[in-house]
Structure formats: C-alpha cells, structure tokens
Design a protein around this motif. Structure first.
Motif, PDB file in Angstrom:
ATOM      1  N   ASP A  59       0.846  -1.187   0.000  1.00 34.26           N
ATOM      2  CA  ASP A  59       0.000   0.000   0.000  1.00 34.26           C
ATOM      3  C   ASP A  59       0.887   1.244   0.000  1.00 34.26           C
ATOM      4  O   ASP A  59       2.118   1.156   0.001  1.00 34.26           O
ATOM      5  CB  ASP A  59      -1.000  -0.019   1.158  1.00 34.26           C
ATOM      6  CG  ASP A  59      -0.356   0.129   2.528  1.00 34.26           C
ATOM      7  OD1 ASP A  59       0.718   0.757   2.626  1.00 34.26           O
ATOM      8  OD2 ASP A  59      -0.927  -0.382   3.513  1.00 34.26           O
ATOM      9  N   LYS A  80      -6.057   0.477   8.588  1.00 32.60           N
ATOM     10  CA  LYS A  80      -7.099  -0.223   7.820  1.00 32.60           C
ATOM     11  C   LYS A  80      -8.188  -0.762   8.744  1.00 32.60           C
ATOM     12  O   LYS A  80      -9.366  -0.796   8.374  1.00 32.60           O
ATOM     13  CB  LYS A  80      -6.477  -1.344   6.993  1.00 32.60           C
ATOM     14  CG  LYS A  80      -5.708  -0.823   5.779  1.00 32.60           C
ATOM     15  CD  LYS A  80      -5.038  -1.935   4.990  1.00 32.60           C
ATOM     16  CE  LYS A  80      -4.297  -1.383   3.786  1.00 32.60           C
ATOM     17  NZ  LYS A  80      -3.583  -2.425   3.017  1.00 32.60           N
ATOM     18  N   ARG A  92     -10.309   2.305   9.504  1.00 30.04           N
ATOM     19  CA  ARG A  92     -11.085   2.707   8.317  1.00 30.04           C
ATOM     20  C   ARG A  92     -12.209   1.706   8.036  1.00 30.04           C
ATOM     21  O   ARG A  92     -13.335   2.094   7.710  1.00 30.04           O
ATOM     22  CB  ARG A  92     -10.162   2.814   7.109  1.00 30.04           C
ATOM     23  CG  ARG A  92     -10.862   3.366   5.860  1.00 30.04           C
ATOM     24  CD  ARG A  92      -9.853   3.664   4.755  1.00 30.04           C
ATOM     25  NE  ARG A  92     -10.501   4.326   3.638  1.00 30.04           N
ATOM     26  CZ  ARG A  92     -11.048   3.709   2.604  1.00 30.04           C
ATOM     27  NH1 ARG A  92     -11.013   2.380   2.539  1.00 30.04           N
ATOM     28  NH2 ARG A  92     -11.622   4.386   1.623  1.00 30.04           N
ATOM     29  N   GLN A 135     -12.096   8.803   4.506  1.00 31.68           N
ATOM     30  CA  GLN A 135     -11.386   9.306   3.329  1.00 31.68           C
ATOM     31  C   GLN A 135      -9.952   9.689   3.682  1.00 31.68           C
ATOM     32  O   GLN A 135      -8.993   9.345   2.971  1.00 31.68           O
ATOM     33  CB  GLN A 135     -12.125  10.524   2.770  1.00 31.68           C
ATOM     34  CG  GLN A 135     -11.437  11.238   1.616  1.00 31.68           C
ATOM     35  CD  GLN A 135     -11.621  10.554   0.287  1.00 31.68           C
ATOM     36  OE1 GLN A 135     -12.469   9.673   0.167  1.00 31.68           O
ATOM     37  NE2 GLN A 135     -10.828  10.947  -0.699  1.00 31.68           N
ATOM     38  N   GLY A 185      -7.854   6.671   4.219  1.00 32.26           N
ATOM     39  CA  GLY A 185      -7.603   6.031   2.928  1.00 32.26           C
ATOM     40  C   GLY A 185      -6.516   6.721   2.134  1.00 32.26           C
ATOM     41  O   GLY A 185      -5.820   6.093   1.324  1.00 32.26           O
ATOM     42  N   GLU A 200      -5.918   3.961  -0.522  1.00 28.59           N
ATOM     43  CA  GLU A 200      -7.240   3.483  -0.940  1.00 28.59           C
ATOM     44  C   GLU A 200      -8.102   4.609  -1.483  1.00 28.59           C
ATOM     45  O   GLU A 200      -9.085   4.358  -2.185  1.00 28.59           O
ATOM     46  CB  GLU A 200      -7.933   2.796   0.249  1.00 28.59           C
ATOM     47  CG  GLU A 200      -7.246   1.502   0.666  1.00 28.59           C
ATOM     48  CD  GLU A 200      -7.655   1.043   2.053  1.00 28.59           C
ATOM     49  OE1 GLU A 200      -8.377   0.030   2.142  1.00 28.59           O
ATOM     50  OE2 GLU A 200      -7.268   1.698   3.037  1.00 28.59           O
ATOM     51  N   SER A 201      -7.739   5.847  -1.163  1.00 25.79           N
ATOM     52  CA  SER A 201      -8.495   6.990  -1.689  1.00 25.79           C
ATOM     53  C   SER A 201      -7.547   8.169  -1.855  1.00 25.79           C
ATOM     54  O   SER A 201      -7.661   9.171  -1.179  1.00 25.79           O
ATOM     55  CB  SER A 201      -9.638   7.374  -0.743  1.00 25.79           C
ATOM     56  OG  SER A 201      -9.153   7.618   0.563  1.00 25.79           O
TER      57      SER A 201
END
Length: 460
Positions: A128, A163, A166, A434, A437, A442-443
């Motif tokens: 990631d 994670k 989130r 958000q 992420g 992830e965002s």
C-alpha cells in the motif's frame, strides 16, 4: 489489473565506480528484451524463475560482448512489482552500466521515472502507499532505530492499524445508511448510540497512534543541532570529536571558523545534523561578520543549541548575550576545558549559569562527550530511543491526515451530542475514512502519488 503498459529499466546501484552494478527491468517485455541480449549456457527462455545464471551481455547488431554478468529472472506475480522482472548484475564501472542500459533502451524498454518500480508495486497491489513511502525511509535511514522504524512500516504494522480503523468507519456508515433507508423499523436511537460509542473508541485508537509522532519524527529525520559560543571555546574541536573526522580547522586563533560546517552523526541512536558555526562576537572583519550572521540564522531554525563556554575564561557578557538569545530554545550548555581550572571555579561558573543543563567537558582529556549523547536522548526522547513494539508515525503527511480524521470524528461526536440526525453525522464519518484512505492509498489522488514517488531515487 496490472500496471504493465510498457517495460521500464534503470540502474539500481549508486552512480560511480564499484565492484557490482545492477540494472533492473520490469514489465511485459522484460523477458523478451533479456533474451535478445543475454547469452548463457541455457537459452533465456529455458532459465527457471527466481534463479541466478552466468552469461554475457552481447549487442547482437555488432556481436560485441559488453560484459560478463549474473542475470536474475523472476516471473510475475511473485516479484516486487508483480510484473516480470530481470536484474542484471554486471561490473560496476560507469561505462559498462551505461552501455548495457543503452542497449536495453534500444531494444524497446523505457527509462524508469524516479520511484517507478515502487509505484508499480503499489498500483499492482503488492504494497500500500504507506509501505511504499517506507521504502525511501529505509534507503535514507541514518541509524539502526530509523531503519527498524522503516522496516516496521514496510511490513505493514501501521497499515494494519489504519485499515482496521477505516474498515470500522465504513461499517458504521453502512449501519447508518440502513437505518436512514428503512426508518419504519424505528431503530435510529439505538443506532445513534452505537455510532457514538464506536467512533469515540476509534478516535482513542487513532490518538494513541499519533502520540509517538515526535519520537518517530526524530528517529526518521533526526534533529538539527547547532554548536554556538564565543570564538575559540572549542566548537570546531567538538565537531571533529563527534564526527571522528578533521572536518573543521582548529587553531588557537579566535575567528578561525568563518562559515557553516555540518555533518551527520549518530548520537546514542538519534540521527543528528550537527553544525559548527562562526564564533558569535562583535567584529569588523567583513568575512567573519558574514559567518556570524549565518550563525544567527542557524540558531533560529535549530532544534537544539549546544552552547560552549570556556571554563578557563569564565562567563562574560558575550556569553550572557548568547544565553539570552537562545533562552526559548532547547539547549545544552557545555563547560569546556575543565582540565585547566579548579573545582571551585567550575562550581562558581555553574552557579552563575543557574539551573541550566550543564555538561562538564574536556575534549583534551576525552571527558564529557558521552554525557552529551545521554543529554540529547533525555531531552528529545525522554531517555528512551528504542522502538520496542510501538507503531510509530514517522511521516508528517500521515500525521496530518490522522489529525484530520480525528477532527472529523470530533465533528461527528459534536453533531450527535447536539441531536443532529444520523444522515448529517455520516458526512463527517465519510470524511474521516477518506483521510485514512489517503494514507494507505485506498483513496488518494494522482497528484499526491506523483509527489510521493518523485522523491524516490532512480532504479527504486
């Protein structure tokens, strides 16, 4: 979907001559290109994956042998980029590396951008974004502890925590949406209390992660320490002692150091950018005056001031002026040349200095330098440098985003306490998810990705 639109290549070892140089290829045509330039006991297509094979790199257009090499073939997806990867280990001469790289480019590969191999590892789901950032931290690590912090992040210790938080936030958003979409079940009050309790729990966990940021930042980035004092109190001698080099000229003539001299040291596990400065005094010498002005600028931006006082000369008005200038700074006072004076004089100077953090030192007798390292650790790390099992935030980008995530949760908590409906609370919970992420990728926007990977070196 794999990000393998083309095949990239770069030299992955530092510029200059060395025993070994490594050129890396990654992408759909990595094997095809390698097959066209490599000649070994086995044809390249017969070479087993994840093995190292001896052979030669040959320019087929001229028949010229460019070098004897060891070549590594690695089939996707079990590679760093999750693409087909080839690494050519050749002799580390600049000309050899350049010639082989040019041959690979001529065969159809493209020169990689800074950090593009790691970027592909991220885009292909191998790591990631926070793990990708740990790669550059590992490369730049200056101490064992900063290396360990980078490895922990590379292994995903931070990612797992973020994670989890989130995922919990997204689960809560789903609960809210069900409640809003099916109001006939009349469970909004129960759901509201559940959301309130759980987002408070998530906030506590995120807050505990950023508690160690200052320690993590120092382990990763180190501190800027400036050595100041009147001329000829031993500043340059201290720099030379700490670095183990003759970085600064040392004489008995005051004003020898005219410019800023700096180096990086490991001080009891803390990376320190140590700066020797021109002695602070009133002077008519034009060059020395410029050096003194630079000293004042370095003092303003420093994390730590190491002020040196000559024990033989005692404390005079120039010392007092310097002490007044640095009174708002974290500072360590060194009383140098204690071998030249009596205990009574040392005690008299210490009394004049009051309760300041004073270290007795004699660079000539090698006394007190170890105490300086201990004082730095105590001042910045509360006496403990080791990471143990902590999950440390070392990156200011991560810290800022977690702060924003916590702030959004605070807004959601405030909205619930003021009786706002659930669908209004959702906005802040979505924002919090958000922000988290954006740390893991992830965002995250393309611009942020470009900024992160542009800081990488070529070949990584």
């Amino acid at each position: 979907m794999l990000y393998n639109e083309d095949t990239i290549t770069a030299i992955s070892t530092p510029h200059g001559n060395g025993g070994i140089g490594i050129i890396r290829l990654s992408g759909e045509r990595a094997f095809e290109i390698s097959e066209g330039i490599f000649q070994g006991k086995k044809d390249f297509d017969k070479v087993k994956t994840h093995t190292i094979n001896y052979g030669k790199i040959i320019d087929s257009s001229t028949g010229e042998v460019l070098d004897e090499v060891l070549i590594s073939k690695m089939c996707k997806p079990n590679t760093f980029t999750r693409e087909d990867v080839v690494e050519i280990n050749c002799h580390g001469g600049t000309v050899v590396l350049k010639n082989i790289l040019e041959l690979i480019l001529k065969k159809g590969a493209r020169l990689a951008e800074p950090g593009e191999f790691t970027k592909r590892a991220f885009l292909n789901g191998r790591i990631d974004l926070s793990q990708a950032e740990a790669v550059i931290d590992l490369i730049n690590a200056k101490t064992n502890e900063s290396s360990k912090a980078a490895v922990d992040q590379l292994e995903g210790k931070l990612s797992v925590k973020l994670k989890e938080a989130r995922s919990k936030l997204i689960e809560l958003i789903a609960h809210i949406e069900v409640t809003v979409d099916y109001p006939e079940h009349d469970i909004e009050e129960i759901t509201g209390q559940k959301i309130y309790t759980e987002i408070k729990d998530i906030k506590e966990k995120l807050s505990s992660i950023i508690e160690g940021f200052e320690k993590g930042r120092i382990i990763r980035e180190g501190i800027n320490a400036v050595i100041v004092g009147r001329p000829n109190v031993g500043k340059s001698s201290l720099l030379n002692e700490l670095t183990g080099k003759s970085r600064a000229i040392v004489t008995d003539i005051p004003g020898t150091t005219r410019d800023i001299i700096e180096d990086y040291i490991n001080l009891n596990g803390v990376p320190v950018r140590i700066i020797d400065t021109a002695g602070i005094r009133e002077t008519e010498d034009v060059v020395e005056k410029i050096g003194v002005e630079k000293t004042h600028k370095e003092v303003d931006s420093a994390d730590l001031i190491i002020m040196m006082i000559d024990a033989d000369q005692g404390v005079n008005q120039e010392d007092i002026d310097i002490l007044n200038k640095i009174k708002e700074k974290k500072a360590i006072i060194i009383l140098n040349k204690i071998d030249m004076v009596s205990e009574d004089k040392i005690l008299d100077i210490e009394n004049k200095l009051g309760n300041k953090n004073v270290i007795r030192m004699s660079l000539k007798e090698d006394v007190g330098t170890a105490d300086l390292g201990n004082a730095v650790v105590e001042l910045f790390m509360k006496g403990e440098v080791s990471i143990n099992n902590e999950v440390l935030i070392t990156n200011i980008r991560h810290k800022n985003l977690i702060d924003k995530a916590i702030e959004s949760i605070d807004f959601a908590i405030g909205a619930h306490e003021s009786g706002m409906p659930l669908d209004m609370i959702t906005i802040d919970i979505v924002n919090s998810a958000q922000y988290l992420g954006e740390i893991t990728g992830e965002s995250v926007s393309e611009d942020v990705m470009h900024e992160i990977f542009s800081r990488f070196c070529l070949g990584k």
